[in-house]
Design a protein around this motif. Structure first.
Motif, PDB file in Angstrom:
ATOM      1  N   TRP A 294      66.614  45.133 103.246  1.00  0.00           N
ATOM      2  CA  TRP A 294      66.090  46.068 102.244  1.00  0.00           C
ATOM      3  C   TRP A 294      67.181  46.481 101.268  1.00  0.00           C
ATOM      4  CZ3 TRP A 294      66.740  51.674 102.109  1.00  0.00           C
ATOM      5  CH2 TRP A 294      65.934  52.302 101.173  1.00  0.00           C
ATOM      6  N   LEU A 295      68.386  46.742 101.763  1.00  0.00           N
ATOM      7  CA  LEU A 295      69.486  47.135 100.885  1.00  0.00           C
ATOM      8  C   LEU A 295      69.978  45.977 100.015  1.00  0.00           C
ATOM      9  CD1 LEU A 295      71.616  49.336 103.328  1.00  0.00           C
ATOM     10  CD2 LEU A 295      70.136  50.116 101.486  1.00  0.00           C
ATOM     11  N   SER A 296      69.855  44.743 100.529  1.00  0.00           N
ATOM     12  CA  SER A 296      70.352  43.594  99.757  1.00  0.00           C
ATOM     13  C   SER A 296      69.593  43.413  98.450  1.00  0.00           C
ATOM     14  CB  SER A 296      70.259  42.320 100.606  1.00  0.00           C
ATOM     15  OG  SER A 296      68.905  42.001 100.885  1.00  0.00           O
ATOM     16  N   HIS A 297      68.308  43.843  98.402  1.00  0.00           N
ATOM     17  CA  HIS A 297      67.543  43.721  97.157  1.00  0.00           C
ATOM     18  C   HIS A 297      68.061  44.666  96.081  1.00  0.00           C
ATOM     19  CE1 HIS A 297      64.614  40.965  98.814  1.00  0.00           C
ATOM     20  NE2 HIS A 297      64.427  41.768  99.847  1.00  0.00           N
ATOM     21  N   ALA A 298      68.835  45.680  96.461  1.00  0.00           N
ATOM     22  CA  ALA A 298      69.377  46.624  95.489  1.00  0.00           C
ATOM     23  C   ALA A 298      70.802  46.271  95.086  1.00  0.00           C
ATOM     24  CB  ALA A 298      69.331  48.045  96.054  1.00  0.00           C
ATOM     25  N   CYS A 299      71.266  45.081  95.425  1.00  0.00           N
ATOM     26  CA  CYS A 299      72.620  44.630  95.083  1.00  0.00           C
ATOM     27  C   CYS A 299      72.508  43.397  94.188  1.00  0.00           C
ATOM     28  CB  CYS A 299      73.429  44.305  96.344  1.00  0.00           C
ATOM     29  SG  CYS A 299      73.538  45.676  97.528  1.00  0.00           S
ATOM     30  N   HIS A 300      73.238  43.391  93.083  1.00  0.00           N
ATOM     31  CA  HIS A 300      73.117  42.304  92.107  1.00  0.00           C
ATOM     32  C   HIS A 300      74.066  41.148  92.393  1.00  0.00           C
ATOM     33  CE1 HIS A 300      70.292  44.474  89.674  1.00  0.00           C
ATOM     34  NE2 HIS A 300      71.109  45.496  89.533  1.00  0.00           N
ATOM     35  N   THR A 301      75.131  41.390  93.106  1.00  0.00           N
ATOM     36  CA  THR A 301      76.106  40.339  93.377  1.00  0.00           C
ATOM     37  C   THR A 301      76.298  40.181  94.876  1.00  0.00           C
ATOM     38  OG1 THR A 301      77.975  41.888  93.281  1.00  0.00           O
ATOM     39  CG2 THR A 301      77.296  40.828  91.210  1.00  0.00           C
ATOM     40  N   ASP A 302      76.782  39.013  95.267  1.00  0.00           N
ATOM     41  CA  ASP A 302      77.042  38.757  96.683  1.00  0.00           C
ATOM     42  C   ASP A 302      78.145  39.664  97.218  1.00  0.00           C
ATOM     43  OD1 ASP A 302      75.106  36.824  96.622  1.00  0.00           O
ATOM     44  OD2 ASP A 302      76.510  35.165  96.290  1.00  0.00           O
ATOM     45  N   GLU A 303      79.157  39.921  96.389  1.00  0.00           N
ATOM     46  CA  GLU A 303      80.246  40.792  96.830  1.00  0.00           C
ATOM     47  C   GLU A 303      79.752  42.210  97.086  1.00  0.00           C
ATOM     48  OE1 GLU A 303      84.646  42.260  95.227  1.00  0.00           O
ATOM     49  OE2 GLU A 303      83.389  40.915  94.025  1.00  0.00           O
ATOM     50  N   HIS A 304      78.925  42.697  96.168  1.00  0.00           N
ATOM     51  CA  HIS A 304      78.348  44.040  96.355  1.00  0.00           C
ATOM     52  C   HIS A 304      77.445  44.072  97.581  1.00  0.00           C
ATOM     53  CE1 HIS A 304      75.754  47.530  94.633  1.00  0.00           C
ATOM     54  NE2 HIS A 304      76.650  47.955  95.501  1.00  0.00           N
TER      55      HIS A 304
ATOM     56  N   ARG B 132      78.661  54.383 113.627  1.00  0.00           N
ATOM     57  CA  ARG B 132      79.462  55.599 113.782  1.00  0.00           C
ATOM     58  C   ARG B 132      78.751  56.847 113.294  1.00  0.00           C
ATOM     59  NH1 ARG B 132      84.948  54.106 110.840  1.00  0.00           N
ATOM     60  NH2 ARG B 132      85.513  56.158 111.679  1.00  0.00           N
ATOM     61  N   GLN B 133      77.540  56.723 112.728  1.00  0.00           N
ATOM     62  CA  GLN B 133      76.741  57.847 112.239  1.00  0.00           C
ATOM     63  C   GLN B 133      77.543  58.727 111.276  1.00  0.00           C
ATOM     64  OE1 GLN B 133      76.399  57.409 115.961  1.00  0.00           O
ATOM     65  NE2 GLN B 133      74.996  55.863 115.169  1.00  0.00           N
ATOM     66  N   LEU B 134      78.149  58.096 110.266  1.00  0.00           N
ATOM     67  CA  LEU B 134      78.919  58.808 109.254  1.00  0.00           C
ATOM     68  C   LEU B 134      78.130  58.854 107.951  1.00  0.00           C
ATOM     69  CD1 LEU B 134      82.462  57.266 109.854  1.00  0.00           C
ATOM     70  CD2 LEU B 134      81.546  59.391 110.771  1.00  0.00           C
ATOM     71  N   THR B 135      78.296  59.934 107.220  1.00  0.00           N
ATOM     72  CA  THR B 135      77.636  60.084 105.922  1.00  0.00           C
ATOM     73  C   THR B 135      78.396  59.265 104.882  1.00  0.00           C
ATOM     74  OG1 THR B 135      76.861  62.297 106.503  1.00  0.00           O
ATOM     75  CG2 THR B 135      76.908  61.713 104.165  1.00  0.00           C
ATOM     76  N   ARG B 136      77.682  58.410 104.181  1.00  0.00           N
ATOM     77  CA  ARG B 136      78.288  57.542 103.180  1.00  0.00           C
ATOM     78  C   ARG B 136      77.421  57.516 101.915  1.00  0.00           C
ATOM     79  NH1 ARG B 136      82.109  58.304 105.637  1.00  0.00           N
ATOM     80  NH2 ARG B 136      83.532  56.814 106.681  1.00  0.00           N
ATOM     81  N   THR B 137      78.068  57.288 100.774  1.00  0.00           N
ATOM     82  CA  THR B 137      77.386  57.167  99.490  1.00  0.00           C
ATOM     83  C   THR B 137      77.491  55.727  99.011  1.00  0.00           C
ATOM     84  OG1 THR B 137      77.926  59.461  98.937  1.00  0.00           O
ATOM     85  CG2 THR B 137      77.266  58.011  97.132  1.00  0.00           C
ATOM     86  N   LEU B 138      76.336  55.146  98.656  1.00  0.00           N
ATOM     87  CA  LEU B 138      76.271  53.754  98.218  1.00  0.00           C
ATOM     88  C   LEU B 138      75.715  53.690  96.806  1.00  0.00           C
ATOM     89  CD1 LEU B 138      74.778  52.099 101.450  1.00  0.00           C
ATOM     90  CD2 LEU B 138      77.167  52.219 100.767  1.00  0.00           C
ATOM     91  N   SER B 139      76.253  52.782  96.017  1.00  0.00           N
ATOM     92  CA  SER B 139      75.750  52.526  94.659  1.00  0.00           C
ATOM     93  C   SER B 139      74.727  51.408  94.746  1.00  0.00           C
ATOM     94  CB  SER B 139      76.900  52.137  93.720  1.00  0.00           C
ATOM     95  OG  SER B 139      77.845  53.171  93.621  1.00  0.00           O
ATOM     96  N   LEU B 140      73.459  51.724  94.459  1.00  0.00           N
ATOM     97  CA  LEU B 140      72.365  50.762  94.581  1.00  0.00           C
ATOM     98  C   LEU B 140      71.548  50.771  93.299  1.00  0.00           C
ATOM     99  CD1 LEU B 140      71.209  51.643  98.212  1.00  0.00           C
ATOM    100  CD2 LEU B 140      72.690  49.770  97.526  1.00  0.00           C
ATOM    101  N   ALA B 141      70.935  49.629  93.013  1.00  0.00           N
ATOM    102  CA  ALA B 141      70.121  49.460  91.808  1.00  0.00           C
ATOM    103  C   ALA B 141      68.655  49.554  92.182  1.00  0.00           C
ATOM    104  CB  ALA B 141      70.418  48.114  91.141  1.00  0.00           C
ATOM    105  N   THR B 142      67.885  50.264  91.365  1.00  0.00           N
ATOM    106  CA  THR B 142      66.453  50.385  91.593  1.00  0.00           C
ATOM    107  C   THR B 142      65.737  49.120  91.121  1.00  0.00           C
ATOM    108  OG1 THR B 142      66.077  51.403  89.437  1.00  0.00           O
ATOM    109  CG2 THR B 142      66.659  52.871  91.259  1.00  0.00           C
ATOM    110  N   ALA B 143      64.419  49.110  91.330  1.00  0.00           N
ATOM    111  CA  ALA B 143      63.631  47.950  90.893  1.00  0.00           C
ATOM    112  C   ALA B 143      63.651  47.799  89.379  1.00  0.00           C
ATOM    113  CB  ALA B 143      62.192  48.082  91.399  1.00  0.00           C
ATOM    114  N   ASP B 144      63.897  48.886  88.636  1.00  0.00           N
ATOM    115  CA  ASP B 144      63.974  48.826  87.179  1.00  0.00           C
ATOM    116  C   ASP B 144      65.373  48.509  86.683  1.00  0.00           C
ATOM    117  OD1 ASP B 144      61.316  49.473  87.017  1.00  0.00           O
ATOM    118  OD2 ASP B 144      61.685  51.623  86.964  1.00  0.00           O
TER     119      ASP B 144
END
Length: 985
Positions: free
Chosen positions: A421-431, A446-458
């Motif tokens: 599901w998260l891979s669809h919000a990434c434009h590059t393989d590295e991301h 590890r149940q740690l809070t993290r912030t991710l940069s993801l792209a929406t369907a638009d």
């Protein structure tokens, strides 16, 4: 398995039992085979004396046992049988018995025994304490038997079976006569039958049925005829043993109808039931059954019984109607007696039923409570202002709320993992790899809070914060919040803080920051030097502690005046305390910083140490004298005009003179071929060439323009422009030459100087004629340009998302189409800014690659496949001038959108061709298709469509010409011709 299944099976069968031995005849000698020798496979001679002794003991034990015993291997072949076994089952003449199969000795063995043997071979002990049956002479027999496995000594595995059987006489209690038998230890239920009169034993099969057609009693003859199927009294139905599978339904209907008819007509004496004679191998099997009712004053009217007697085929043909009287039954029926055991059993069952109903009600109430609780929890999760999904202990999604799908524009699909599901919000393989690593290692494990940069369907980039929480029963609950704005604000705050710290540390004067109470919380190095204390020591005291009392009072009064007057800054003279206890004069500049509510947040103090008046006077007197001694002769300027450079028709440098090399500090090899606007206005090529064209209308006019040179050099130069006949322009500049003259005498210094702050060298004004301005180099301008393109792209994506939300809320198709067209235009502009952003970073592709991505997006928007409409792009290779990218991209977008939407209706196939070419002076964009074309009465100037208006605006902006032509069913062509250099002279 109930013991009634084995009824009439264990006794000797006429067709299988051998001849009985004669009275007084001795049993023949039998060879005893022990389990140990059979297991090992060795003979008695090979075994030791100890083994022979054990065999003799075992043989003597089995031989003299008071019950019938036999031992079998796993294939049910005889290994050992005692004298009692041979006597009970008439096997005295069957010699040798060892090694022969039980199924060979008894070929008509009931199938129920096979089930008993198979269960015992699995390691279970099967027994029956009371198994009643009828002997061939009609007498009642009772058996007690047990089948248990014997195991090998080597590995304790089952080696075979030991069968023990004991027979009793028929003179027992009434319970024996009823045929009640105990259940085997295998746990199978025992059928409990009511007290029903026994049947007459005769040569004809007789059955006793209840109103449901269930066999309650069967005589020996009936049991013999159904050995292949078996009768279980109280359970087996009549049609189950007297019909095959194909005729079972019709026979069942016939039996039930006959029994119901006799119950409804008590006066009717009897009836007949017809069966198929081929169901039994016995030729004497009945083909018709005589049915009569047994209801009388001794029987229970609520549970009527019926007597069935089978008639042979010959007798059935002669009998038309027979009234069956059963006078023998009545004398044998005992008056009804209360059965305490039965009543106790009924009460127990009623109590169990009542308890089961209560438990069922409790379970139903608990299920409803759980369902209400689950619904309430789901409503809570749906109402939470963030996206939530729940995973099991293996990471499979169990639940997701609606807001989760709104965050990224896509919900979890069936059988989809979180990483997919998260891979669809990434434009590059590295991301994609980086996001998967953060999710797997930090959030999941590890149940740690993290912030991710993801792209929406638009395509909108969002900053999403993942908050995991472990569930008590295993699994994970993850809440996702959109922190895009907060993240950007934090980045801006961090950037602003970095800038302030740079100003604070780089300031050449002392800077002190105090809070509302006047306590110091931040100082720079110059303040530490001025006050003679380190930062940690200064933070412990208010600023007034480092001023004399009068100066502290003046500072507080100045702050109050700033608050009342609304001014931002104030200056006053103060006395500052040094580390040695002495005071020095200084000038204090105050500036207040307010918060969002307008209240004072902190105060910034700038301290400049003041020089004594004598020192100031000496410095001012010494400085003019030194200047006078070294002052050169003054000069008179004289101006001349020199050529600086020339450009071609595309605005690129063609020639580069020595004056240009000296002014810009750029060699000729590096300057030739570069666009001219990069030296004057790098971020606004269109505006620069427009101004240059206006200036070329007046060649004698010189305009001072700022320029950018190499190594961060920046300055101003006076230029004039003149258009050349062969294309391009000539840039001229003015050169000033100076003529020396006598220098005047220096002016006298002032008489009495006031208290003056010592101005550091960094704050002295530098003459423009002696040094160029200190400015940033082109790399900084490049960075600002890329940031501008990136931000514009993000803002346009937000607008596109808003349009998409509006489209989803509109039902009118025309309105939806109009909004969709606007969204496509916004997306095209956003994609172009992304292309310019990459070009500025040096990572961008050519304009041809941009057009390919534009065509792919339009295909997706209008749902047009390459098989239906093919697109051929012919884009001239090489970089496109930046000033033409925006109108070219939008013109191409409008033309392609028009062809996709209108040229090929109802699935019509065709082709679109887009050509972009350049000459030395002009360029041309052509888009044509072979679709339905334009109507005959169409005129470009009279078209009311928004697309044509946009194309006309772009053509006018580029000082070009727009041609739109087409005919019915002959396709449409849109051609835009534009100049590369604008000349308004």
């Amino acid at each position: 398995m109930s013991s009634s299944i084995l009824k009439n099976v264990i006794h000797p069968k006429a067709q299988t039992a051998p001849m009985e031995k004669k009275a007084g005849e001795e049993a023949p000698a039998r060879r005893i085979v022990s389990p140990s020798s059979f297991d090992s496979g060795t003979s008695h001679d090979a075994a030791g004396s100890e083994t022979e002794d054990m065999e003799m003991v075992l043989g003597a034990l089995v031989e003299n046992a008071p019950v019938a015993m036999a031992m079998f291997d796993k294939t049910m072949r005889y290994m050992l049988a005692n004298r009692q076994w041979l006597t009970e089952f008439g096997l005295g003449q069957v010699q040798p018995l060892e090694g022969r199969s039980q199924y060979e000795i008894f070929p008509g063995l009931h199938p129920g025994w096979r089930q008993v043997y198979d269960r015992a071979l699995q390691g279970h002990i099967v027994r029956s304490e009371h198994d009643a049956s009828n002997a061939p002479d009609g007498s009642r027999l009772v058996y007690r038997w047990e089948v248990r496995p014997w195991r090998k000594k080597r590995d304790a595995s089952v080696g075979g079976l030991m069968v023990i059987c004991e027979k009793f006489s028929a003179t027992h209690s009434a319970a024996d006569e009823e045929g009640t038998s105990a259940a085997p230890e295998s746990g199978e239920p025992v059928s409990t039958l009511p007290k029903i009169p026994p049947l007459l034993e005769c040569a004809q099969p007789m059955l006793m049925l209840n109103a449901q057609g269930v066999i309650q009693r069967a005589n020996v003859t009936a049991a013999r005829l159904t050995l292949d199927r078996g009768i279980q009294e109280g359970t087996t139905c009549f049609w189950e043993v007297w019909s095959d599978g194909r005729d079972s339904a019709s026979l069942r209907q016939q039996v039930l109808a006959t029994l119901a008819d006799l119950s409804a007509n008590p006066g009717k004496p009897s009836a007949f039931i017809t069966t198929r004679p081929e169901l039994s191998a016995d030729p004497t099997s009945p083909s018709r059954w005589l049915v009569s009712s047994l209801n009388d004053k001794h029987m229970d009217e609520a549970a009527p019984l019926f007597l069935l007697m089978g008639l042979p085929t010959q007798a059935a043909e002669k009998i038309t109607q027979v009234t069956v009287q059963v006078p023998q039954v009545a004398p044998r029926v005992l008056p009804p007696q209360p059965d305490q055991a039965l009543e106790a059993t009924v009460k127990h069952l009623e109590e169990e039923l009542r308890r089961a109903k209560q438990e069922l009600r409790t379970l139903g109430e608990a299920q409803q409570a759980f369902s209400r609780r689950e619904t309430r929890l789901r409503s809570y999760l749906e109402g939470v202002p963030c996206g939530i999904f729940v995973l099991d202990e293996r990471g499979a999604p169990l639940f997701q709320n609606e807001r989760l799908a709104q965050l990224l524009g896509r919900p979890f699909e069936q059988e989809q993992t979180v990483e997919e599901w998260l891979s669809h919000a990434c434009h590059t393989d590295e991301h994609r790899e980086q996001v998967a690593l953060v999710w797997r290692e930090s959030v999941w494990r590890r149940q740690l809070t993290r912030t991710l940069s993801l792209a929406t369907a638009d395509g909108l980039l969002k900053e999403l914060e993942f908050h995991p929480a472990t569930l008590p029963g295993g699994g994970l609950l993850v809440s996702i919040q959109d922190v895009t704005e907060n993240t950007r604000h934090e980045e801006q705050l961090r950037s602003m803080e970095a800038k302030l710290r740079t100003l604070l540390t780089g300031s050449p004067i002392a800077v002190i920051l105090t809070d509302k109470t006047g306590v110091i919380f931040e100082v720079n190095q110059n303040a530490e030097k001025l006050l003679g204390q380190v930062k940690a020591e200064l933070r412990r005291y208010p600023l007034d502690a480092w001023l004399d009392p009068d100066s502290a009072t003046a500072r507080r009064d100045a702050l109050r005046q700033l608050g009342k007057s609304g001014r931002q800054a104030e200056a006053l003279g103060v006395r500052v305390k040094r580390a040695d206890g002495t005071f020095s004069n200084a000038i204090l500049h105050l500036s207040t910083v307010t918060d969002a509510q307008g209240e004072m947040h902190c105060t910034v103090h700038f301290l400049q140490e003041a020089m004594p008046p004598a020192a100031v006077a000496e410095a001012e007197i010494a400085e003019p004298s030194q200047a006078a001694s070294h002052l050169p002769d003054l000069t008179t300027p004289q101006q001349s005009t020199e050529r600086l450079l020339t450009t071609d028709a595309n605005g690129r440098v063609r020639t580069w003179t020595a004056h240009a090399r000296r002014i810009f500090d750029v060699e000729e090899s590096s300057a030739v071929g570069r666009p001219l606007h990069q030296f004057f206005r790098p971020s606004d090529a269109t505006g620069f060439f427009a101004d240059l064209a206006q200036q070329a209308a007046h060649p004698q006019q010189f305009v001072v323009r700022p320029f950018f040179g190499s190594h961060g050099i920046r300055g101003e130069v006076a230029l004039s422009a003149r258009m050349l006949e062969e294309g391009g322009c000539e840039i001229m500049t003015q050169i000033t030459e100076c003529v020396a003259v006598a220098a005047p005498a220096p002016a006298a210094p002032p008489s009495t100087p006031l208290l003056t702050a010592a101005v550091p060298q960094a704050f002295k004004v530098v003459s423009a004629s002696s040094q160029r301005w200190p400015v940033a180099d082109l790399e900084r301008e490049k960075l600002l340009l890329t940031e501008t393109h990136h931000r514009i792209k993000n803002h346009l994506q937000i607008i596109s998302s808003l349009l998409n939300m509006q489209i989803n809320g509109v039902s009118d198709q025309d309105a939806r189409d109009a909004l969709r067209s606007s969204q496509n235009r916004v997306r095209a502009i956003a994609a172009l800014h992304q292309h310019l952003y990459l070009l500025a970073l040096g990572k961008g592709d050519t304009f041809s690659d941009f057009t390919l991505s534009l065509v792919a997006h339009l295909r997706e928007c209008y749902e047009v496949t390459a098989e239906q409409i093919s697109v051929r792009l012919e884009i001239q290779e090489g970089p496109v001038l930046p000033e033409w990218l925006m109108p070219l991209a939008l013109t191409l977008n409008e033309a392609l959108s028009n062809s996709f939407e209108h040229a090929f209706p109802h699935g019509r196939q065709g082709q679109i061709v887009a050509i972009l070419s350049y000459t030395q002076e002009s360029g041309e964009l052509t888009v044509r298709d072979d679709g339905v074309g334009l109507p005959a009465e169409f005129h470009p100037g009279e078209g009311g469509g928004l697309g044509l208006k946009i194309l006309a605006v772009f053509a006018d902006q580029m000082r070009g010409q727009l041609f739109v032509q087409g005919s019915p069913d002959r396709g449409t062509e849109v051609r835009l011709r534009f100049p590369l250099v604008v000349n308004e002279a």
